[in-house]
Design a protein around this motif. Structure first.
Motif, short mmCIF file in Angstrom:
data_model
loop_
_atom_site.label_atom_id
_atom_site.label_comp_id
_atom_site.label_asym_id
_atom_site.label_seq_id
_atom_site.Cartn_x
_atom_site.Cartn_y
_atom_site.Cartn_z
N SER A 192 -4.24 6.64 -2.01
CA SER A 192 -3.48 5.48 -1.83
C SER A 192 -3.71 4.51 -3.08
O SER A 192 -4.63 4.30 -3.76
N ASP A 217 -4.79 3.00 4.11
CA ASP A 217 -3.86 3.92 4.30
C ASP A 217 -2.51 3.36 4.84
O ASP A 217 -2.72 2.53 5.78
N THR A 253 0.80 5.35 0.15
CA THR A 253 0.00 6.61 0.20
C THR A 253 0.94 7.80 0.43
O THR A 253 2.04 7.92 0.92
N ILE A 282 0.81 -1.29 -0.14
CA ILE A 282 -0.10 -0.04 0.01
C ILE A 282 0.98 1.26 0.01
O ILE A 282 1.83 1.26 0.99
#
Length: 493
Positions: free
Chosen positions: A235, A266, A223, A221
């Motif tokens: 994201s 996030d 972000t 992920i």
């Protein structure tokens, strides 16, 4: 008149003479044009692979959106940690980079021909190179590797001496400087403080892209955890796969980034780890999670976390809540998936509906040391020898040294399943106390009635036992189950 130092003078610009401009994005919300951006994450997550993929798209003119769409541009890749021939170039080829537009640079001196660039000492030379070669993207892999050994990455002033000339170069030449930084090992959601060294690393950069790994899916992920110029937090989810690339002396296996699209995750939630949350939020998350798993039974962890996010709970908060209420973790299915369940949920699964003709012997494991059984055990190691045979009516969880009748307080027969100890006993007494006087409560409302963590783990089993014994009754009220004392009166605990 005050004398000025040689070569230094003050120049005034009036505000009315300043030409205002809009923010231009190379990658929308992530990488502003003419600015310094940091790509930060823990070691080994694939920051270099992410940077290489960006370089490849820039050289091909293959960015999906932003100012550089359809424009093939040159990139300068400054690296020190990975070998150019064995790692960096093969990764760029695998990502589809136009290698004619990829520039590497070495510093030649009287003593060496393969020296590395040292900043800020070589900033003017770098500026000339960017202008001459029309470089649009500079990657510092890693940022600290190009930093002069005379400067400390832990000192605010010295970090600024390193970064501010780079930020000014980016603005002057309208290019992007992308520096790769490492996070430390500690948990937290303030990514500026997670970057190893001074907080100035985050303060000077106009954008910080943070990389974290989702343990449930194995995906990354990314972000924009700092975006002074960005209108929103954005994201993206990605996965690093293995790719084969031909080289002059045979095929090589390298990592290749594949984007999976935008995400509602996030990276800060994943980086927060075990950082202490607000007590009220933690308690609310515990109550929600216990209710959810009571209603849905065993559920994939990623589903639970997705539902928790809808309720406003971060992944880190939910993981702490799971630990607090004693959620059990199993691995099931293919591909292998983490599954969550309340420990008491196991008692309802796979248990026989009748008692065997003869009691079985204890399993041989000292069950007093284990909160969850591996197999049904129909005779407690602490059962009374003269205890009468009971007939099946409902499942019961036994406590040491108490007869069936003492346990239920009603004398009604039940089938003994296994011993878990005191939490269920205490929860049973607490339920009767809370329902005294004709009160009607849901399980969630009972958990808010000052029940200790240890007692809370036995609440679901206590409700089943009391219902089976006829001491309490339940009814559905919309989507909730409401409990009350049978007959509307309190019975002895």
């Amino acid at each position: 008149m005050t004398e000025q130092r040689a070569g230094r003078r003050l120049v005034v610009t009036r505000g009315s003479d300043v030409t205002t401009k809009r923010v231009r994005w190379v990658v929308p919300d992530w990488i502003p044009a003419g600015a310094l951006t940091l790509l930060a994450g823990r070691e080994g997550l694939g920051k270099s692979t992410i940077a290489v993929e960006l370089c490849a798209r820039v050289t091909r003119g293959a960015l999906d959106d932003g100012e550089w769409v359809g424009q093939r541009r040159n990139v300068l890749y400054l690296h020190t940690e990975d070998a150019r021939e064995f790692t960096v170039a093969p990764r760029l080829r695998a990502a589809g980079a136009d290698m004619e537009r990829v520039l590497f640079v070495d510093v030649h001196t009287d003593l060496t021909e393969n020296g590395t660039m040292i900043l800020p000492a070589d900033t003017l030379a770098l500026d000339d190179l960017v202008a001459a070669e029309r470089v649009s993207l500079i990657v510092l892999d890693a940022a600290t590797s190009a930093m002069s050994s005379e400067l400390s990455g832990k000192d605010d002033r010295q970090v600024r001496q390193f970064l501010e000339p780079l930020a000014q170069l980016a603005a002057r030449r309208d290019c992007v400087v992308l520096g790769l930084c490492h996070f430390g090992k500690r948990d937290g959601n303030d990514t500026g403080k997670l970057i190893l060294g001074s907080i100035a690393w985050s303060q000077v950069a106009r954008s910080v892209l943070s990389v974290a790994k989702d343990d449930d899916s194995g995906n990354l992920i990314i972000t924009n955890t700092k975006g002074n110029l960005a209108p929103r937090t954005r994201s993206m989810e990605a996965v690093i796969e293995s790719a084969t690339v031909p080289t002059e002396d045979g095929d090589a296996e390298v990592g290749l980034l594949r984007w999976l699209g935008e995400s509602d995750r996030d990276a800060r939630d994943l980086l927060a780890g075990d950082a202490t949350p607000d007590t009220e939020e933690r308690t609310a998350a515990e109550a929600w999670l216990e209710d959810y798993l009571t209603e849905h039974g065993q559920t994939p962890a990623k589903v639970v976390k997705a539902e928790a996010r809808k309720q406003g709970f971060s992944d880190a908060t939910v993981k702490r809540a799971a630990k607090s209420i004693g959620v059990a973790y199993d691995i099931a299915g293919f591909p292998r998936t983490s599954v969550w369940r309340l420990q008491s949920a196991q008692w309802d699964q796979g248990l026989p509906t009748h008692e065997p003709n003869e009691p079985t012997e204890p399993t041989g494991r000292d069950q007093r040391k284990h909160s969850e059984p591996t197999e049904p055990n129909y005779q407690s190691a602490h059962a009374h020898v003269n205890e009468p045979t009971v007939t099946p009516l409902a499942h019961e969880v036994r406590t040491p040294g108490r007869s069936v009748g003492q346990w239920l307080g009603s004398g009604k027969p039940v089938a003994t399943v296994t011993q878990i100890g005191g939490p269920v006993d205490r929860a049973r007494a607490k339920v009767l106390e809370l329902l005294a006087g004709g009160a009607e409560l849901t399980a969630r409302e009972m958990r808010g009635g000052r029940i200790s963590k240890e007692t809370r783990t036995g609440l679901d089993a206590a409700l089943r036992l009391l219902t089976a014994a006829g001491q309490i009754s339940s009814r559905e009220d919309g989507r909730k189950v409401v409990y009350r004392l049978a007959g509307g009166r309190s019975e002895s605990a």
